[in-house]
Design an enzyme around this catalytic site. Structure first.
Site, PDB file in Angstrom:
ATOM      1  N   HIS A  49       1.018  -1.265   0.038  1.00  0.00           N
ATOM      2  CA  HIS A  49       0.052   0.105   0.056  1.00  0.00           C
ATOM      3  C   HIS A  49       0.829   1.339  -0.016  1.00  0.00           C
ATOM      4  CE1 HIS A  49      -3.807  -2.181   0.543  1.00  0.00           C
ATOM      5  NE2 HIS A  49      -2.937  -3.098   1.086  1.00  0.00           N
ATOM      6  N   ASP A  55       2.792   6.341  -5.313  1.00  0.00           N
ATOM      7  CA  ASP A  55       2.751   6.780  -6.961  1.00  0.00           C
ATOM      8  C   ASP A  55       1.665   7.594  -6.996  1.00  0.00           C
ATOM      9  OD1 ASP A  55       2.195   6.451  -9.560  1.00  0.00           O
ATOM     10  OD2 ASP A  55       1.860   4.304  -9.676  1.00  0.00           O
ATOM     11  N   ARG A  58      -0.726   7.939 -10.087  1.00  0.00           N
ATOM     12  CA  ARG A  58      -1.850   7.111  -9.707  1.00  0.00           C
ATOM     13  C   ARG A  58      -2.735   8.032  -8.698  1.00  0.00           C
ATOM     14  NH1 ARG A  58      -2.684   4.681  -5.088  1.00  0.00           N
ATOM     15  NH2 ARG A  58      -4.100   2.643  -5.023  1.00  0.00           N
ATOM     16  N   GLY A  82     -12.458  -2.956  -3.518  1.00  0.00           N
ATOM     17  CA  GLY A  82     -10.943  -3.312  -3.119  1.00  0.00           C
ATOM     18  C   GLY A  82     -10.381  -1.891  -2.661  1.00  0.00           C
ATOM     19  N   GLU A 133     -18.197 -10.395  -4.573  1.00  0.00           N
ATOM     20  CA  GLU A 133     -19.043 -11.411  -4.989  1.00  0.00           C
ATOM     21  C   GLU A 133     -19.922 -12.105  -3.981  1.00  0.00           C
ATOM     22  OE1 GLU A 133     -15.951 -10.906  -7.866  1.00  0.00           O
ATOM     23  OE2 GLU A 133     -15.978 -11.128  -5.945  1.00  0.00           O
ATOM     24  N   GLU A 148      -9.608   1.055  -8.253  1.00  0.00           N
ATOM     25  CA  GLU A 148      -8.340   0.951  -8.770  1.00  0.00           C
ATOM     26  C   GLU A 148      -8.140  -0.503  -8.839  1.00  0.00           C
ATOM     27  OE1 GLU A 148      -5.309   0.352  -9.336  1.00  0.00           O
ATOM     28  OE2 GLU A 148      -4.032   1.480  -8.130  1.00  0.00           O
ATOM     29  N   GLU A 157      -4.138 -10.464 -12.783  1.00  0.00           N
ATOM     30  CA  GLU A 157      -4.585 -10.526 -11.584  1.00  0.00           C
ATOM     31  C   GLU A 157      -6.139 -10.354 -11.573  1.00  0.00           C
ATOM     32  OE1 GLU A 157      -2.621  -8.652  -8.028  1.00  0.00           O
ATOM     33  OE2 GLU A 157      -1.472 -10.829  -7.971  1.00  0.00           O
ATOM     34  N   HIS A 297       4.135   2.791 -10.639  1.00  0.00           N
ATOM     35  CA  HIS A 297       4.586   1.617  -9.969  1.00  0.00           C
ATOM     36  C   HIS A 297       3.913   0.320 -10.921  1.00  0.00           C
ATOM     37  CE1 HIS A 297       0.235   1.079  -8.746  1.00  0.00           C
ATOM     38  NE2 HIS A 297       0.560  -0.130  -8.557  1.00  0.00           N
TER      39      HIS A 297
END
Length: 357
Positions: A49, A55, A58, A82, A133, A148, A157, A297
């Protein structure tokens, strides 16, 4: 390679583990956590993190996209898919959101709850631990989804699947997704030095022929910083995603490409990078992970060829690139590339198989 980094570094931003069962195996108590727990919950480690938050390309793009469009967030219900440390949730709350729900199944959410509390947002931000989910939200719908989700080579991923699931389940009609567009590009590079160090190295190791390992090495794309000067062609789009409308199936793609040399040089491989954009706003904003843009990154992804091509200015390489999740491990990507070249000094008709893992 990504293989070396997949446990210790993140590829996809704060979308730490929204759709992955990252803490299914791990311990929630920091003091009891072992390397095994961090393997299954790499996003539980603060170092990942830290890298993402530092970054600036971002994080500042998200901050500007949200805060400069506070009129879109005023009084709205927001979902962060997330949420990681909760940074995007707090930007949304700052922008005037009525309530923000953040979902993550990594153990970092325990610290995120404390962070939200420390910064005085606990009445407007609710953090939920679990897989997107599988969880239920206390509301039937949300006005805005922020996430993100991007990984190396954009799709590594498979976090985007989870964003699409959340979109289809909760986003109101004509709702907003931050970001809503992504494009991936491919270009040719001269990279003799690094190819020599990483791939050709195996031809002669202390006098021994270790070329069977070279076969493994060449199949694994390299995530690293590519010098802008190494790019010797134009870069062409190979994937265009509209996150508002695309389906999970469209994330497996098969694209033709044609790239033209801008100078006389040698082609050792191809570079892939992506751009993301927030276009549902008053003044569209975005960022690029290109070699000629500021460092992020995500760096770039390099696909090496077995043999270098000698190319002259104006000559064209044509080909096809296909990508799909690996059957056994959907987080990994199987990428195949056909390369056709008929130049003055060299020719190629090759089929390459790569695995991003």
């Amino acid at each position: 390679s990504v293989y070396m980094r997949s446990v210790s570094t993140s590829s996809s931003g704060d979308a730490s583990a929204a759709g992955r069962g990252s803490n299914d195996y791990g311990s929630d108590n920091e003091d009891d956590r072992t390397s095994k727990d961090y393997y299954f919950d790499s996003y539980g480690h603060h170092g990942i993190h830290e890298e993402m938050l530092k970054d600036e390309v971002r994080t500042k793009t998200y901050q500007m996209a949200i805060l400069n469009n506070a009129h879109l967030f005023q009084g709205k219900v927001v979902l962060d898919v997330g949420c990681g440390t909760g940074i995007l949730c707090m930007f949304a709350a700052q922008a005037g959101a009525r309530h923000v729900y953040g979902v993550d199944c990594s153990s970092i959410i325990n610290q995120a709850k404390q962070i939200v509390d420390k910064n005085g947002f606990s009445d407007r931000i609710t953090l939920i631990k679990g897989k997107v989910e599988e969880i239920e939200l206390p509301v039937d719908s949300v006005d805005i989804i922020i996430s993100e989700w991007m990984g190396y080579f954009l799709l590594y991923e498979s976090m985007l699947d989870t964003v699409l699931f959340a979109r289809d389940k909760w986003l109101v009609r004509n709702g907003i997704i931050f970001p809503d567009k992504a494009v991936m590009y491919l270009g040719a590079i001269e990279d003799a030095q690094v190819k020599n160090e990483r791939i050709d190295f195996w031809d002669d190791v202390y006098g021994f022929d270790m070329s069977p390992i070279k076969e493994l090495a060449i199949k694994e794309p390299v995530v690293d910083v590519v010098d802008a000067k190494a790019v010797l062609s134009n870069c062409t789009p190979i994937l265009n995603i509209d996150i508002l409308t695309c389906t999970k199936e469209q994330l497996s793609f098969d694209s033709g490409f044609k790239i033209r040399a801008l100078r006389n040089d040698y082609v050792h491989g191809f570079v892939a990078y992506f751009e993301c954009a927030f276009t549902q706003v008053h003044k569209p904003i975005g960022f690029s992970t290109a070699p000629f843009a500021k460092y992020t990154h995500w760096k770039q992804t390099i696909f090496y060829l077995r043999d270098a091509l000698t190319i002259c200015e104006g000559e064209e390489i044509t080909g096809q690139i296909a990508c799909e999740p690996n059957k056994k491990n959907p987080r990994d990507l199987d990428i195949s590339m056909t390369v056709k070249f008929d130049g003055r000094h060299s020719q190629m008709n090759a089929n390459m198989q790569y695995r991003l893992r």
